[in-house]
Design a protein around this motif. Structure first.
Motif, PDB file in Angstrom:
ATOM      1  N   SER A 121     142.908  16.296   6.457  1.00 43.62           N
ATOM      2  CA  SER A 121     143.960  17.181   6.965  1.00 43.62           C
ATOM      3  C   SER A 121     144.443  18.117   5.868  1.00 43.62           C
ATOM      4  O   SER A 121     144.414  17.785   4.685  1.00 43.62           O
ATOM      5  CB  SER A 121     145.138  16.357   7.507  1.00 43.62           C
ATOM      6  OG  SER A 121     145.696  15.547   6.475  1.00 43.62           O
ATOM      7  N   THR A 233     148.105  24.281  16.788  1.00 44.03           N
ATOM      8  CA  THR A 233     146.851  24.120  16.057  1.00 44.03           C
ATOM      9  C   THR A 233     147.077  23.396  14.742  1.00 44.03           C
ATOM     10  O   THR A 233     148.181  23.391  14.191  1.00 44.03           O
ATOM     11  CB  THR A 233     146.203  25.484  15.773  1.00 44.03           C
ATOM     12  OG1 THR A 233     147.117  26.289  15.021  1.00 44.03           O
ATOM     13  CG2 THR A 233     145.844  26.196  17.061  1.00 44.03           C
ATOM     14  N   TRP A 236     141.952  21.512   9.347  1.00 49.17           N
ATOM     15  CA  TRP A 236     141.265  20.287   8.936  1.00 49.17           C
ATOM     16  C   TRP A 236     140.023  20.633   8.125  1.00 49.17           C
ATOM     17  O   TRP A 236     139.322  21.596   8.444  1.00 49.17           O
ATOM     18  CB  TRP A 236     140.855  19.473  10.162  1.00 49.17           C
ATOM     19  CG  TRP A 236     140.991  17.986   9.959  1.00 49.17           C
ATOM     20  CD1 TRP A 236     140.045  17.124   9.490  1.00 49.17           C
ATOM     21  CD2 TRP A 236     142.152  17.191  10.222  1.00 49.17           C
ATOM     22  NE1 TRP A 236     140.535  15.837   9.443  1.00 49.17           N
ATOM     23  CE2 TRP A 236     141.833  15.848   9.887  1.00 49.17           C
ATOM     24  CE3 TRP A 236     143.429  17.476  10.699  1.00 49.17           C
ATOM     25  CZ2 TRP A 236     142.743  14.806  10.025  1.00 49.17           C
ATOM     26  CZ3 TRP A 236     144.338  16.441  10.834  1.00 49.17           C
ATOM     27  CH2 TRP A 236     143.991  15.125  10.498  1.00 49.17           C
ATOM     28  N   ILE A 277     132.880  21.611  19.451  1.00 45.39           N
ATOM     29  CA  ILE A 277     134.237  22.059  19.763  1.00 45.39           C
ATOM     30  C   ILE A 277     134.368  22.406  21.236  1.00 45.39           C
ATOM     31  O   ILE A 277     135.328  22.000  21.906  1.00 45.39           O
ATOM     32  CB  ILE A 277     134.613  23.267  18.876  1.00 45.39           C
ATOM     33  CG1 ILE A 277     134.739  22.827  17.408  1.00 45.39           C
ATOM     34  CG2 ILE A 277     135.922  23.903  19.353  1.00 45.39           C
ATOM     35  CD1 ILE A 277     134.850  23.972  16.431  1.00 45.39           C
ATOM     36  N   LEU A 429     142.028  24.319  14.814  1.00 47.69           N
ATOM     37  CA  LEU A 429     141.766  23.933  16.201  1.00 47.69           C
ATOM     38  C   LEU A 429     143.016  23.366  16.843  1.00 47.69           C
ATOM     39  O   LEU A 429     143.911  22.859  16.146  1.00 47.69           O
ATOM     40  CB  LEU A 429     140.652  22.881  16.258  1.00 47.69           C
ATOM     41  CG  LEU A 429     139.268  23.297  15.747  1.00 47.69           C
ATOM     42  CD1 LEU A 429     138.357  22.084  15.615  1.00 47.69           C
ATOM     43  CD2 LEU A 429     138.657  24.334  16.678  1.00 47.69           C
ATOM     44  N   SER A 431     145.436  20.727  18.478  1.00 44.09           N
ATOM     45  CA  SER A 431     145.585  19.319  18.087  1.00 44.09           C
ATOM     46  C   SER A 431     144.798  18.374  18.976  1.00 44.09           C
ATOM     47  O   SER A 431     144.150  17.434  18.494  1.00 44.09           O
ATOM     48  CB  SER A 431     147.073  18.935  18.110  1.00 44.09           C
ATOM     49  OG  SER A 431     147.809  19.736  17.224  1.00 44.09           O
ATOM     50  N   LEU A 434     141.086  18.632  18.280  1.00 45.23           N
ATOM     51  CA  LEU A 434     140.781  18.014  16.990  1.00 45.23           C
ATOM     52  C   LEU A 434     140.765  16.492  17.083  1.00 45.23           C
ATOM     53  O   LEU A 434     139.880  15.833  16.515  1.00 45.23           O
ATOM     54  CB  LEU A 434     141.806  18.472  15.959  1.00 45.23           C
ATOM     55  CG  LEU A 434     141.512  18.187  14.500  1.00 45.23           C
ATOM     56  CD1 LEU A 434     140.168  18.758  14.067  1.00 45.23           C
ATOM     57  CD2 LEU A 434     142.618  18.748  13.616  1.00 45.23           C
ATOM     58  N   THR A 449     134.930  13.524   6.978  1.00 42.16           N
ATOM     59  CA  THR A 449     136.249  14.119   6.756  1.00 42.16           C
ATOM     60  C   THR A 449     136.854  13.656   5.432  1.00 42.16           C
ATOM     61  O   THR A 449     137.958  14.060   5.097  1.00 42.16           O
ATOM     62  CB  THR A 449     137.212  13.736   7.898  1.00 42.16           C
ATOM     63  OG1 THR A 449     137.275  12.326   8.019  1.00 42.16           O
ATOM     64  CG2 THR A 449     136.730  14.334   9.211  1.00 42.16           C
TER      65      THR A 449
END
Length: 450
Positions: A121, A233, A236, A277, A429, A431, A434, A449
């Motif tokens: 994040s 949004t 990330w 996505i 993106l 929330s 995501l 990530t």
């Protein structure tokens, strides 16, 4: 400033050999004007904290002055002139050595670990590490073309910047940044480089300066209450290792099954992001989705320009398909669509775009990014930009980040990863999208990530 960031000082840094003689006027092209309503790009690098003996601010400002002597358009101003004969305006860059703005800030309570979150994040406090939030390219008249913000942290330093996209692009900006870092690390001795090559008026048959309606230079109206009530949004960081990329490329090319149509690593990663996505966007199968990619035109026009010529030389190319087709036809098919998109940016297409732009300038509606409604993916920046060789004299960068103003729903900003051959994607993106994306096993098979 908020979020624990305190502004210490604001000053103007001019080229060391500042002179009003021989000023250069740079007219804008249709490719420049097409970015009028875009937010000015914001990028930044996170560094370790230098030793106390390193006079950080004075050395950065002194070397910036030397770098601006070479990259003089970044020390200029965007000028708007009225054309009374047809009630239009024209814009040009006046390389008048007015200087770049230099902001010195402190965030004594913020550490490097606060910025580099283990889950990927991007913390909100980072927003205040970038200058000129909310600034659009059309706001640039009489404002500095370039603004730099140096933020001293508890155990690090963040150098963020914002520049007017009408004047330059990522190639120009990172070249400038590299030169600035080399001058700073060498104490000003590394000034032996060829003179700056401007892109010039690379399209024949178009009269300059271009006359445009006054309305195009004004800010577009804010989105309506209905359209602004979409999901919030988040930003990330997604990391593709060298193996992740190799596996994606192999998978895409195996689906294509043709030795004549090879999908590149970047095209495979982009296709994976696009499909993943949109799969979680909640869009109906028959709805159209767009994929927009920033393409460098320097080597695509004829005659070609030098690879590192200064100026804005990008075009936002678009591919369109339906959600059903994108998801049903697989990674290889999506990669091929992106490959075709890149290949279609020819010299003839560039000339056609410019001619059409000038001919229809009174009826243009410029894309700003804020009008994207979950159906569009925009790939910006490039993993080919060298960002981790920018050593100002106390160590190489730890991480690269993009600022909040140049982000919007569906924006994917690409950087090279800190490990050779890897790619980092800063994704903006909704929330809910995501959350679903980070729980998608198929997506996470090729991305991390951490």
């Amino acid at each position: 400033m908020a979020g624990g960031v305190v502004l210490v000082s604001s000053s103007i840094v001019r080229p060391v050999n500042s002179s009003q003689s021989g000023r250069t006027k740079i007219h804008l092209t249709p490719f420049d004007f097409s970015l009028l309503h875009f937010s000015s790009p914001q990028r930044g690098l996170l560094f370790p904290k230098p030793d106390h003996s390193f006079n950080l601010i004075s050395q950065l400002k002194a070397s910036l002055s030397l770098a601006l002597d070479i990259y003089f358009p970044f020390a200029g101003r965007l000028v708007k002139t009225e054309n009374l004969e047809d009630n239009t305006v024209s814009l040009f860059v006046d390389c008048d050595d007015s200087g770049a703005r230099f902001l010195h800030a402190e965030a004594k309570s913020v550490s490097v670990s606060d910025i580099l979150q283990p889950d990927g994040s991007v913390p909100c406090v980072l927003d205040d590490f970038f200058p000129r939030n909310g600034f659009k390219n059309c706001d640039g008249a009489a404002e500095p073309v370039l603004v730099v913000q140096v933020t001293e942290m508890k155990d690090g330093v963040f150098i963020g910047y914002s520049y007017n996209h009408l004047v330059g692009d990522g190639v120009s900006m990172w070249d400038f940044f590299h030169t600035w870092s080399k001058i700073c690390s060498s104490g000003g001795s590394e000034l032996k480089r060829k003179p700056l090559v401007l892109k010039g008026w690379f399209l024949e048959g178009i009269g300059y300066p271009i006359h445009i309606p006054v309305s195009l230079t004004e800010r577009p109206p804010p989105p309506s209450r209905e359209s602004s009530s979409v999901h919030s949004t988040k930003h990330w960081m997604l990391h593709f290792t060298k193996k992740n990329i190799s596996d994606l490329k192999a998978k895409a090319n195996s689906e294509v099954g043709s030795s004549d149509l090879v999908i590149s690593s970047l095209q495979a990663v982009s296709a994976h992001m696009w499909r993943s996505i949109i799969r979680h966007s909640g869009m109906s199968q028959e709805r159209e989705t767009q994929f927009k990619l920033v393409v460098d035109l320097r080597q695509r026009i004829s005659p070609s320009l030098e690879k590192d010529c200064f100026g804005n030389m990008i075009y936002l190319a678009t591919a369109v398909t339906t959600v059903e087709e994108l998801l049903d036809r697989g990674l290889g098919w999506a990669g091929l669509e992106i490959r075709k998109l890149v290949g279609s940016q020819t010299s003839e297409n560039c000339k056609s775009f410019a001619d059409d732009w000038v001919r229809n300038v009174k009826n243009l509606k410029l894309f700003s990014g804020s009008e994207v409604d979950g159906d569009t993916i925009v790939i910006a920046s490039s993993p080919r930009f060298e960002v981790y060789n920018k050593d100002f004299g106390w160590g190489k960068p730890i991480a690269a980040r993009s600022g909040p103003s140049s982000s919007f729903n569906g924006k994917l900003t690409l950087f090279p990863g800190i490990n050779v051959g890897s790619i980092d994607v800063q994704a903006t993106l909704p929330s809910d999208v995501l959350v679903n994306l980070l729980a998608d096993v198929e997506f996470l098979e090729h991305v991390t990530t951490a």
